[in-house]
Design a protein around this motif. Sequence first.
Motif, mmCIF file in Angstrom:
data_model
loop_
_atom_site.group_PDB
_atom_site.id
_atom_site.type_symbol
_atom_site.label_atom_id
_atom_site.label_comp_id
_atom_site.label_asym_id
_atom_site.label_seq_id
_atom_site.Cartn_x
_atom_site.Cartn_y
_atom_site.Cartn_z
ATOM 1 N N GLU A 104 1.361 -0.966 0.276
ATOM 2 C CA GLU A 104 -0.223 -0.013 0.032
ATOM 3 C C GLU A 104 0.581 1.323 0.377
ATOM 4 O OE1 GLU A 104 -2.707 -0.368 2.679
ATOM 5 O OE2 GLU A 104 -4.089 -1.558 1.887
ATOM 6 N N THR A 105 1.994 1.036 1.286
ATOM 7 C CA THR A 105 2.270 2.247 0.727
ATOM 8 C C THR A 105 3.705 2.420 0.019
ATOM 9 O OG1 THR A 105 4.183 2.150 2.445
ATOM 10 C CG2 THR A 105 2.569 3.044 3.266
ATOM 11 N N TRP A 106 3.978 1.112 -0.084
ATOM 12 C CA TRP A 106 4.922 0.796 -1.823
ATOM 13 C C TRP A 106 6.258 1.123 -1.407
ATOM 14 C CZ3 TRP A 106 1.724 4.958 -5.302
ATOM 15 C CH2 TRP A 106 1.032 4.005 -5.725
ATOM 16 N N CYS A 107 6.990 1.606 0.287
ATOM 17 C CA CYS A 107 7.878 1.520 0.379
ATOM 18 C C CYS A 107 8.274 -0.171 1.365
ATOM 19 C CB CYS A 107 7.741 2.585 1.980
ATOM 20 S SG CYS A 107 7.248 4.454 1.777
ATOM 21 N N MET A 108 8.940 0.042 2.042
ATOM 22 C CA MET A 108 9.913 -1.363 1.965
ATOM 23 C C MET A 108 9.408 -1.006 3.533
ATOM 24 S SD MET A 108 13.468 -0.096 4.605
ATOM 25 C CE MET A 108 14.472 -0.878 4.435
ATOM 26 N N ASP A 109 8.985 -2.994 3.421
ATOM 27 C CA ASP A 109 8.637 -3.613 4.195
ATOM 28 C C ASP A 109 9.220 -3.746 4.957
ATOM 29 O OD1 ASP A 109 6.444 -5.267 6.102
ATOM 30 O OD2 ASP A 109 5.717 -6.224 4.149
ATOM 31 N N VAL A 110 8.844 -2.847 6.376
ATOM 32 C CA VAL A 110 9.437 -3.101 7.412
ATOM 33 C C VAL A 110 9.171 -4.271 8.679
ATOM 34 C CG1 VAL A 110 10.106 -1.439 10.048
ATOM 35 C CG2 VAL A 110 9.565 -0.601 7.609
ATOM 36 N N ASP A 111 8.534 -5.198 8.558
ATOM 37 C CA ASP A 111 8.361 -6.182 9.105
ATOM 38 C C ASP A 111 9.102 -7.329 8.212
ATOM 39 O OD1 ASP A 111 5.845 -5.358 10.686
ATOM 40 O OD2 ASP A 111 4.657 -6.472 9.396
ATOM 41 N N GLN A 112 9.833 -7.138 7.659
ATOM 42 C CA GLN A 112 10.674 -8.173 6.720
ATOM 43 C C GLN A 112 11.910 -7.297 7.683
ATOM 44 O OE1 GLN A 112 10.335 -8.423 2.356
ATOM 45 N NE2 GLN A 112 8.103 -8.974 2.801
ATOM 46 N N PRO A 342 7.249 -9.909 -4.392
ATOM 47 C CA PRO A 342 6.278 -10.427 -5.302
ATOM 48 C C PRO A 342 5.750 -8.895 -5.873
ATOM 49 C CG PRO A 342 6.250 -12.011 -4.099
ATOM 50 C CD PRO A 342 7.107 -11.397 -3.947
ATOM 51 N N VAL A 343 6.075 -8.070 -4.557
ATOM 52 C CA VAL A 343 4.950 -7.079 -4.703
ATOM 53 C C VAL A 343 5.879 -5.380 -5.412
ATOM 54 C CG1 VAL A 343 4.302 -5.078 -3.070
ATOM 55 C CG2 VAL A 343 4.094 -7.223 -2.047
ATOM 56 N N ALA A 344 7.107 -5.965 -5.404
ATOM 57 C CA ALA A 344 7.853 -5.105 -6.220
ATOM 58 C C ALA A 344 8.143 -5.420 -7.430
ATOM 59 C CB ALA A 344 9.819 -4.803 -5.682
#
Length: 377
Positions: A104-112, A342-344
């Motif tokens: 949604e934000t397209w920023c880095m997935d901090v949880d990963q 996959p998101v990127a």
Amino acid sequence: MVVPVNEPLLGDRELELVSQCIRTGWISSSGRFIEEFEQRWAGYCGRRHGVAVCNGTVALQLAVAALDLSPGDEVIVPTFTIISCATAITLSGAVPVLVDADPETWCMDVDQVASKITPRSRAIMPVHIYGHPVDMDALGALAARHELAIVEDAAEAHGSELLSGRASEARWRRCGSFGRMSCFSFYANKPVTTGEGGMVLTDEEALAQRLRSLRNLCFHPGRRFAHDELGFNARFTNLQAALGVAQLERIDEIVARKRWIGRSYVERLTGIPGLQLPVERSWAHNIYWMFGVVLDEATGLDAAAFAERLLACGVETRPFFLGLHEQPALRRLGLFAGQRYPVAERLARQGLYLPSGLALSAEQIDTVCAAVREVLA
Ligand SMILES: Cc1ncc(COP(=O)(O)O)c(C=O)c1O
């Protein structure tokens, strides 16, 4: 007439200050506007020191060089970003370690990020993609726990803010005020532009000195043309700084205009089936540096086909980033073999951004939105 993807908004004040440089002959890397621009931008972002350089890519290179990494050290970075992030890391001898994007934000997935930390990890490079802030509190806590430096890439987030701190003490902080260093670009499509340009911000006096030295070939302070270390010629000019100073006099207006463009698009494009719009988290102020949209595959169109049809309606666009793990130049270095994000990958195929420059008029926004509706009808 095509609606251009970006058109800067320059005025009489820019002309006046640039003319001063020409009249006085201060056109190179000395002159009063450079320091003024550095101090004003650092102050605006809530930082103590600014070191202006020739572009945002080089700002990242200097910042990573100043971390004194060893070969094989690792820097965690989003795959969905510009290649400049990866070049800064690889040129320093370190290894980029990737995380996927938040859908949604397209920023880095901090949880990963936590799952990518190893004994070789030294730093994290968050990137505030298209003007939406990364969750810096969550990332900062993780970095502190593992003693990792944060180098913030705020190239696209001039004036973006996030609510930071625990509930009762939370306050709005600007992107670029977090971590050991933060980097900016002032390329012509950025809200504040100096044509080409960049800056590294830090709160550490010694680090600022080091960055200044790296910017100017690491000249020995006691003996001109002696060099203890290999530096860069990353110098910025007074001419460019004059442009920047003129814009910082009206920075609030510039940020407000970016947010107005973003909100105008959101109002007009919300509810179109198959079209995902940028978000603004409750803890964030997005400046919508570029107004990105992502098409659902169910529309039968990918971003390239969508761009072609929009251009036929007189609307210029640009594709989203191609993930670092899909970059041929990086794959040839032996990086990221077999890795999938996959998101990127979906963002790269299905995303593009619409005209978003400061000179965009309300009529042009209407033209763009009518074209989007027509193509997707
Ligand atoms: C996130 C990000 N980082 C770095 C850069 C590099 O900046 P420059 O084009 O000034 O080298 C850009 C450029 O657009 C960018 O978007």
